[in-house]
Write an enzyme that holds these catalytic residues in place. Structure first.
Site, PDB file in Angstrom:
ATOM      1  N   LYS A 102       0.881  -1.208   0.017  1.00  0.00           N
ATOM      2  CA  LYS A 102       0.075  -0.133  -0.006  1.00  0.00           C
ATOM      3  C   LYS A 102       0.680   1.343   0.013  1.00  0.00           C
ATOM      4  O   LYS A 102       0.513   2.287  -0.759  1.00  0.00           O
ATOM      5  CB  LYS A 102      -0.893  -0.015   1.277  1.00  0.00           C
ATOM      6  N   LYS A 114       2.227  -4.480  11.106  1.00  0.00           N
ATOM      7  CA  LYS A 114       0.687  -4.441  11.509  1.00  0.00           C
ATOM      8  C   LYS A 114       1.109  -5.136  12.765  1.00  0.00           C
ATOM      9  O   LYS A 114       2.126  -5.910  13.312  1.00  0.00           O
ATOM     10  CB  LYS A 114      -0.185  -5.193  10.620  1.00  0.00           C
TER      11      LYS A 114
END
Length: 423
Positions: A102, A114
């Protein structure tokens, strides 16, 4: 590139395997060399911690926390922290990799990461959540840092959790370090425009795609699955651009009104009752039925794998713009592509959030705040440029926008890796 074996998709719910399926196809198209392939597919760091917390009733409960850094090739790693009972290592690994792609797609100097804690925040008090968040931060002292790894909100977390992380990290540093997290409250260095940023990116992506497939926004209908932060903001902004929002939903059910949902009424209802359950502004249908409505634009902004090989044949939308991470399973991709449905993938469509997170980090480093107009203008430009780049690659190689997005991202990270050198 025959040495790459397809990822074994044994479970359509496994997001890491779905991510690898797309990664492998894009790597094959690019002719990626074996060394770079092995580096890019593997997380740089995986951390699992135990978090013993004293609950309000005095007993101690142990939670499991995760942080996966997929890549720091482009810069410090960036990614949210989610609190959810379904958090597991495979999910966090997939989300970390998606963050890498992304950031690369929208050309932001971050790698992907994450984090998550396996918990149910809806059943915890504010005090319990604060103790859990601070304990997680303590265990991550050596992982987090404004030049190393920068957390942000995700499912089950928000500005308050980011404030606690910033405060706990700052205590260890002996000074206030605003840039260690993004998605903070405005008074603690948060950025104007951050709350609606992901939904705004979905809107920009949808408008660019509608222009490409020659559908007028003023004649278009739209269904939005998921009426949380992303879905509600995407719906509002798309409606402002002329689209008729005929269906919305949350986990309690979906609501359909061919004349258009009153979004102001829906948002006020959700604000009052915390869910859409009992909302009378549309006919009650299921979330599965919402996905199969005959609309021009479908925005899945809820959870992973809601569009899969079982329902993909029944999807009637002309355009899907993914607000959630991984809402379309890998097995559904070919079905949708063969049906001629244009899919703007998650790693492009919902990148508005990380774009404005980057702006927040830049402002914190500068010690200067931008206006909302400047944030929105710069974010819109980045999203439009990324969309155009991906669309051109999709046309040139005759692939879906999803595979084109991966090709753009992998090329960016691979080229940077090679230029930086292996040692």
């Amino acid at each position: 590139m025959g040495y790459i074996e397809p990822a074994p998709i044994t479970d359509k719910e496994n997001p890491f395997e779905s991510m690898m399926e797309r990664f492998n196809i894009a790597a094959e198209k690019l002719g990626l060399d074996l060394e770079t392939y092995e580096v890019l597919k593997s997380p740089a760091k995986q951390v699992i911690v135990s978090l013993p917390i004293v609950m309000d009733d005095g007993h101690k409960k142990v939670f499991e926390g995760y942080r996966v850094i997929h890549s720091n090739t482009l810069g410090p790693s960036k990614g949210g922290v989610r609190y959810d009972m379904d958090v597991n290592l495979d999910e966090v690994k997939a989300l970390a990799a998606w963050m890498t792609w992304k950031c690369a797609v929208v050309d932001i100097p971050y790698g992907g990461a994450k984090g998550g804690i396996k918990c149910d925040p809806s059943k915890m008090s504010k005090g319990e959540l604060e103790r859990l968040t601070r304990a997680y931060t303590v265990k991550m002292y050596e992982i987090f840092g404004p030049d190393i790894d920068i957390p942000a909100p995700d499912m089950g977390t928000g500005p308050q959790e980011m404030a606690w992380i910033m405060d706990e990290y700052s205590k260890a540093q002996g000074k206030t370090v605003q840039a260690v997290v993004t998605g903070k409250p405005l008074v603690l260095g948060g950025s104007l425009g951050r709350v609606e940023a992901t939904g705004r990116g979905v809107m920009v992506s949808a408008m660019e795609a509608l222009r490409k497939i020659k559908i007028s926004p003023n004649d278009a209908t739209c269904a939005v699955q998921g009426y949380g932060n992303v879905g509600s903001n995407a719906a509002k902004l798309l409606h402002q651009k002329g689209l008729k929002i005929v269906a919305i939903s949350d986990h309690t059910g979906a609501f359909y009104n061919p004349d258009g949902i009153d979004l102001r009424e829906a948002s006020e209802y959700r604000e009052t009752y915390k869910t859409l359950e009992g909302f009378t502004g549309g006919e009650l249908i299921t979330n599965d039925q919402l996905l199969e409505l005959e609309v021009d634009v479908l925005v899945p902004a809820a959870k992973e794998d809601v569009i899969n090989n079982k329902n993909a044949e029944n999807i009637k939308a002309k355009l899907i713009v993914e607000g959630a991470n991984g809402p379309t399973g890998a097995k559904a991709d070919k079905i949708l592509h063969d049906k001629g449905i244009v899919v703007v993938p998650d790693i492009l469509a919902n990148a508005g959030g990380v774009t404005v997170s980057y702006f927040e980090w830049v402002q914190n480093r500068l010690g200067y705040k931008w206006t909302r107009d400047r944030v929105n203008r710069r974010s819109d430009r980045i999203m439009k440029e990324a969309f155009e780049k991906v669309f051109k690659i999709a046309e040139k190689h005759n692939v879906s926008m999803r595979i084109a997005s991966y090709m753009v991202a992998i090329t960016k990270v691979a080229d940077t890796y090679k230029l930086r050198g292996s040692f």
